[in-house]
Design an enzyme around this catalytic site. Sequence first.
Site, mmCIF file in Angstrom:
data_model
loop_
_atom_site.group_PDB
_atom_site.id
_atom_site.type_symbol
_atom_site.label_atom_id
_atom_site.label_comp_id
_atom_site.label_asym_id
_atom_site.label_seq_id
_atom_site.Cartn_x
_atom_site.Cartn_y
_atom_site.Cartn_z
ATOM 1 N N SER A 23 26.832 33.163 10.852
ATOM 2 C CA SER A 23 25.474 33.069 10.305
ATOM 3 C C SER A 23 24.580 34.193 10.822
ATOM 4 O O SER A 23 23.400 34.254 10.472
ATOM 5 C CB SER A 23 24.856 31.715 10.649
ATOM 6 O OG SER A 23 24.957 31.453 12.024
ATOM 7 N N ASN A 110 23.782 22.844 19.228
ATOM 8 C CA ASN A 110 23.212 21.911 18.244
ATOM 9 C C ASN A 110 21.737 21.609 18.507
ATOM 10 O O ASN A 110 20.929 21.596 17.582
ATOM 11 C CB ASN A 110 24.033 20.618 18.201
ATOM 12 C CG ASN A 110 25.452 20.886 17.752
ATOM 13 O OD1 ASN A 110 25.767 21.980 17.268
ATOM 14 N ND2 ASN A 110 26.335 19.908 17.931
ATOM 15 N N THR A 155 -7.041 20.812 -24.151
ATOM 16 C CA THR A 155 -5.978 19.833 -23.963
ATOM 17 C C THR A 155 -4.972 20.156 -25.068
ATOM 18 O O THR A 155 -5.376 20.622 -26.148
ATOM 19 C CB THR A 155 -6.475 18.368 -24.112
ATOM 20 O OG1 THR A 155 -6.963 18.202 -25.437
ATOM 21 C CG2 THR A 155 -7.583 18.043 -23.137
ATOM 22 N N HIS A 156 -3.715 19.965 -24.785
ATOM 23 C CA HIS A 156 -2.644 20.349 -25.721
ATOM 24 C C HIS A 156 -2.715 21.828 -26.091
ATOM 25 O O HIS A 156 -2.258 22.231 -27.161
ATOM 26 C CB HIS A 156 -2.682 19.516 -27.014
ATOM 27 C CG HIS A 156 -2.825 18.044 -26.784
ATOM 28 N ND1 HIS A 156 -1.750 17.192 -26.729
ATOM 29 C CD2 HIS A 156 -3.922 17.284 -26.546
ATOM 30 C CE1 HIS A 156 -2.184 15.959 -26.502
ATOM 31 N NE2 HIS A 156 -3.494 15.994 -26.377
ATOM 32 N N SER A 277 4.731 49.727 -19.325
ATOM 33 C CA SER A 277 6.042 49.678 -19.951
ATOM 34 C C SER A 277 6.636 51.085 -19.971
ATOM 35 O O SER A 277 5.906 52.073 -20.095
ATOM 36 C CB SER A 277 5.897 49.152 -21.378
ATOM 37 O OG SER A 277 6.947 49.646 -22.189
ATOM 38 N N LYS A 283 0.954 49.378 -22.989
ATOM 39 C CA LYS A 283 1.142 48.092 -22.321
ATOM 40 C C LYS A 283 0.544 48.017 -20.924
ATOM 41 O O LYS A 283 0.574 48.975 -20.166
ATOM 42 C CB LYS A 283 2.651 47.787 -22.209
ATOM 43 C CG LYS A 283 3.320 47.452 -23.531
ATOM 44 C CD LYS A 283 2.959 46.067 -24.044
ATOM 45 C CE LYS A 283 3.515 44.989 -23.197
ATOM 46 N NZ LYS A 283 4.680 44.323 -23.694
ATOM 47 N N ASN A 285 1.044 44.948 -18.233
ATOM 48 C CA ASN A 285 1.691 43.639 -18.117
ATOM 49 C C ASN A 285 1.303 42.892 -16.844
ATOM 50 O O ASN A 285 1.206 43.490 -15.782
ATOM 51 C CB ASN A 285 3.216 43.813 -18.127
ATOM 52 C CG ASN A 285 3.711 44.409 -19.425
ATOM 53 O OD1 ASN A 285 3.147 44.158 -20.483
ATOM 54 N ND2 ASN A 285 4.755 45.213 -19.328
ATOM 55 N N GLU A 290 3.820 36.700 -13.665
ATOM 56 C CA GLU A 290 5.088 36.253 -14.262
ATOM 57 C C GLU A 290 6.151 36.040 -13.189
ATOM 58 O O GLU A 290 6.904 35.066 -13.199
ATOM 59 C CB GLU A 290 5.598 37.298 -15.258
ATOM 60 C CG GLU A 290 4.723 37.460 -16.486
ATOM 61 C CD GLU A 290 5.114 38.713 -17.275
ATOM 62 O OE1 GLU A 290 6.239 38.754 -17.783
ATOM 63 O OE2 GLU A 290 4.297 39.642 -17.354
ATOM 64 N N TYR A 317 25.878 16.590 14.165
ATOM 65 C CA TYR A 317 25.928 17.931 13.582
ATOM 66 C C TYR A 317 27.201 18.128 12.765
ATOM 67 O O TYR A 317 28.278 17.687 13.141
ATOM 68 C CB TYR A 317 25.852 19.000 14.684
ATOM 69 C CG TYR A 317 25.951 20.407 14.117
ATOM 70 C CD1 TYR A 317 24.830 21.051 13.599
ATOM 71 C CD2 TYR A 317 27.180 21.076 14.060
ATOM 72 C CE1 TYR A 317 24.922 22.326 13.056
ATOM 73 C CE2 TYR A 317 27.278 22.351 13.518
ATOM 74 C CZ TYR A 317 26.148 22.977 13.010
ATOM 75 O OH TYR A 317 26.241 24.220 12.462
ATOM 76 N N GLN A 322 24.508 24.582 8.767
ATOM 77 C CA GLN A 322 24.189 26.006 8.862
ATOM 78 C C GLN A 322 23.574 26.504 7.544
ATOM 79 O O GLN A 322 22.881 27.514 7.514
ATOM 80 C CB GLN A 322 25.466 26.780 9.192
ATOM 81 C CG GLN A 322 25.259 28.267 9.395
ATOM 82 C CD GLN A 322 26.475 28.922 10.025
ATOM 83 O OE1 GLN A 322 26.759 28.739 11.191
ATOM 84 N NE2 GLN A 322 27.222 29.680 9.228
ATOM 85 N N LYS A 325 19.451 27.319 6.491
ATOM 86 C CA LYS A 325 18.570 28.429 6.892
ATOM 87 C C LYS A 325 18.139 29.370 5.777
ATOM 88 O O LYS A 325 16.959 29.694 5.649
ATOM 89 C CB LYS A 325 19.251 29.250 7.992
ATOM 90 C CG LYS A 325 19.283 28.491 9.279
ATOM 91 C CD LYS A 325 20.006 29.210 10.368
ATOM 92 C CE LYS A 325 20.369 28.186 11.421
ATOM 93 N NZ LYS A 325 21.237 27.094 10.899
HETATM 94 N N1 ARG Z 1 25.132 28.714 13.555
HETATM 95 C C1 ARG Z 1 25.101 27.290 13.696
HETATM 96 C C2 ARG Z 1 24.110 26.734 12.676
HETATM 97 O O1 ARG Z 1 23.314 27.477 12.223
HETATM 98 C C3 ARG Z 1 24.621 26.913 15.057
HETATM 99 C C4 ARG Z 1 25.081 25.557 15.504
HETATM 100 C C5 ARG Z 1 26.541 25.595 15.755
HETATM 101 N N2 ARG Z 1 27.018 24.370 16.329
HETATM 102 C C6 ARG Z 1 28.307 24.070 16.280
HETATM 103 N N3 ARG Z 1 28.643 22.949 16.835
HETATM 104 N N4 ARG Z 1 29.174 24.818 15.664
HETATM 105 O O2 ARG Z 1 24.150 25.590 12.346
#
Ligand code: ARG
Length: 457
Positions: A23, A110, A155-156, A277, A283, A285, A290, A317, A322, A325
């Site tokens: 990660s 964790n 409205t509408h 454009s 144009k 825009n 948007e 956990y 993971q 994120k």
């Molecule tokens: N990179 C892991 C996550 O974002 C960190 C926690 C990892 N814990 C484990 N028991 N493998 O969740």
Amino acid sequence: MKKLWGGRFTKTAEEWVDEFGASISFDQELVLEDLDGSIAHVTMLAKSGIISEEESLQIKKGLQELKEKAAKDELQYSVKLEDIHLNLESMLTEMVGPVGGKLHTGRSRNDQVATDMHLYLRKQTSVIIELVSEMQAALLKQAQEHVETIMPGYTHLQRAQPISFAHHLMAYFWMLERDKQRYQESLKRINVSPLGAGALAGTTFPIDREYSASLLEFEGIYENSLDAVSDRDFILEFLSASSILMMHLSRLGEEIILWSTQEFRFIELDDSFSTGSSIMPQKKNPDMAELIRGKTGRVYGNLMGLLTVLKGLPLAYNKDMQEDKEGMFDTVKTVTGSLKIFAGMINTMKVNTGEMEKATKNDFSNATELADYLSGKGIPFRESHEIVGQLVLTCVQKGCYLADLSLDEFKEANPLFEEDIYHVLNPVTAVQRRNSAGGTGFEQIRKAIQKAEEALK
Ligand code: ARG
């Protein structure tokens, strides 16, 4: 490379497998939070007599140096070290020697990762609350200037009754006020420390969770260690508050897009928030509006994504988590960007008051005034509605509007109509007279603006 957890393994995974599980490419965003969490943890370990004061100082010196390097963007991460936590721990040990290995005493990744996320969202939520206020200030500024600018209310998407442009803008002010409240309210649950929950069950070391929580300025600690490491509700709340906010921005974006068309011509966006454009020279825009309307989709997606990730997970956990994120980071980026753009776009837009007012004249959006007029003279509203409906039909057939009818024609429809009917039909009068609480009457808007100024303080 031997893993930090490599003791019980005889084989290492192939590089592409490592890469799939890593990660670090995205959780490096948490670098400062991770270092702050570690500094608090190590301070607590020393205070509780679990490591010596000397060891704690050595470790903290290393962590401090890492913070400085991180601020200068000088850290080099390795995908082989999986995530931000293992990367930093390995850098630390390289800097301060084997004592670095004591940092992880009484802690697990964790509770560590959960702590990082709480710290991160606390910071970002405060930034977002600030940005919501800035956008509200922009709406308020335009509203103050346009209390008496009238436009058709719809409205509408059909012209309904004339309203003040300020009133329309202030509707968004109050939506944003609720958005802000949702973020503020969620801070209560963000600001709780999971640190010290360990992998899932707590720890045998005599740690002091309240102390590390206070160092990180959390308001309290999770009551249950399993819940502490499994909970991602606070992220869901963030994504959900953000989804509602984006829905509001998207609706305003849609109106801005409509209003800037040649069909409406109610507003003109500043050049700095418009694009041209590559083929059509004429144009201009409303790309930004948007794009924000479009980006709303990814924020909803991030919410649905995380809800789905979590729905089948047993405690505590699981590596699935993971996946919490990227959607969170993406949402922070989308929401902060959208709010900044919107504040600028609203602040600089030009309002074509003449076009707006013209639009209130050439239509039947003053028909309700006529019905109210008769009912004010004692005719039941349903009957007045019918009488005015017939007058509208007469106009449609003659190709004119209500104000074009003669007093005789009005009197023929109902003898209670008097000369003052023409004043009543004026859209400005129509707006002004809607003086019920929260209505579009100028007096009400001025009150609302005052309340809004209070709320923004
Ligand atoms: N990179 C892991 C996550 O974002 C960190 C926690 C990892 N814990 C484990 N028991 N493998 O969740």
